[in-house]
Design an enzyme around this catalytic site. Structure first.
Site, short mmCIF file in Angstrom:
data_model
loop_
_atom_site.label_atom_id
_atom_site.label_comp_id
_atom_site.label_asym_id
_atom_site.label_seq_id
_atom_site.Cartn_x
_atom_site.Cartn_y
_atom_site.Cartn_z
N SER A 79 -2.42 -1.24 3.83
CA SER A 79 -2.56 -2.64 4.23
C SER A 79 -3.37 -3.42 3.20
O SER A 79 -4.20 -4.25 3.53
CB SER A 79 -3.23 -2.75 5.61
OG SER A 79 -4.46 -2.04 5.61
N CYS B 185 2.03 -4.75 2.00
CA CYS B 185 1.61 -3.46 1.45
C CYS B 185 2.28 -2.42 2.34
O CYS B 185 1.85 -2.21 3.47
CB CYS B 185 0.09 -3.31 1.48
SG CYS B 185 -0.45 -1.63 1.09
#
Lengths: 196, 89
Positions: A108, A104
């Site tokens: 995250s 990502c």
């Protein structure tokens, strides 16, 4: 509070204020909050993702459903992804000559319900920036050497979708039971930084 | 609406507010890999539009289209992008 990040002071303070307000309004007790967090984290661990993978390895029909509609497939195993908010899940399969890696880059995002809390490196700027640009060097640093010519797809979880890598079933496991297969599956194998 | 296989290009945009279009895929050619359907649209929600939804797509980018000669020719990136980030090419 049972879960405060040392590195996010302002967020922690906002959470503390919100919890205090909800407690004050009689909508929440600290006990209920702690129970909810403990219950979620009790189920949210790599063993849950490993169970999904092992089932896909032993049952071709499940594998097909997992790749087609992962939310519905994991629900068959009693796994609830909608603990806090609805999340769309997609499983991506490693195949001979094709490897998958999850990242990502914006924050995250991580399939928490299937893998548990993410490792620190997954949230690091180094992993997030390098995974999309030079995934092969990241894999090498994890000790994962792909055969020459293996194509890599990096999945950047930029929307409300979470990804799970379905690793290839290891050679020599033809006679293994489903629980024995699940024990072979690692967290990093489900992120794609390792092979299984 | 786009379909799997459509050739698209991401818009060049730099909104003052929140967006989920990463800088490294702005203005880049890609192909629709998968139709995700309607998902919560963070750009509008961050601006206070409760319940905003928008169709999202998984878009596949070739490494060379993102990183030029420095890209790994055997690697590609798929990102999940909302319809308003895309245009047909």
């Amino acid at each position: 509070m049972s879960h405060v990040h040392a590195t996010s002071g302002s967020a922690a303070n906002r959470v503390k204020s919100l919890v205090a307000a909800l407690e004050g309004a009689g909508l929440l007790t600290e006990q209920r909050l702690d129970d909810a967090v403990a219950s979620f984290l009790g189920r949210a661990q790599p063993a849950t993702g490993a169970r999904v993978v092992a089932r896909a390895w032993v049952e071709a029909g499940f594998r097909g459903r997992l790749l087609d509609d992962a939310n519905a497939a994991v629900a068959e195993l009693g796994i609830d992804l909608t603990h806090w908010a609805p999340v769309k899940l997609r499983a991506v399969a490693n195949e001979p000559g094709r490897h998958n890696l999850i990242v990502c880059t914006l924050c995250s995002c991580y399939p928490l319900a299937l893998l548990g809390p993410s490792p620190a490196w997954y949230k690091s700027e180094a992993y997030r920036s390098r995974a999309v640009r030079d995934p092969r060097s990241i894999l090498a640093e994890f000790g994962t050497q792909l055969a020459p010519g293996v194509e890599i797809t990096v999945w950047d979880s930029t929307a409300e979708v979470r990804y799970l890598v379905l690793p290839e079933r290891p050679a020599g496991t033809a006679g293994a039971r489903e629980d024995e297969l699940a024990a072979l599956v690692t967290r990093d194998g489900l992120i794609g930084t390792a092979l299984v | 609406m786009y379909a799997v296989g459509d050739a698209v290009r991401t818009r060049v945009m730099n909104p003052a507010g929140h967006t989920r279009l990463p800088v490294y895929v702005r203005g880049r050619p890609g192909r629709i890999e998968h139709v995700l359907g309607a998902l919560p649209f963070p750009d509008a929600r961050a601006a206070g539009v409760a319940g905003a939804m928008q169709t999202a797509y998984t878009v596949r980018f070739a490494s060379a289209d993102l990183w030029g000669v420095d890209g790994d020719p055997g690697a590609g990136v798929c990102a999940d992008l909302f319809e308003s980030y895309l245009e047909m090419r």
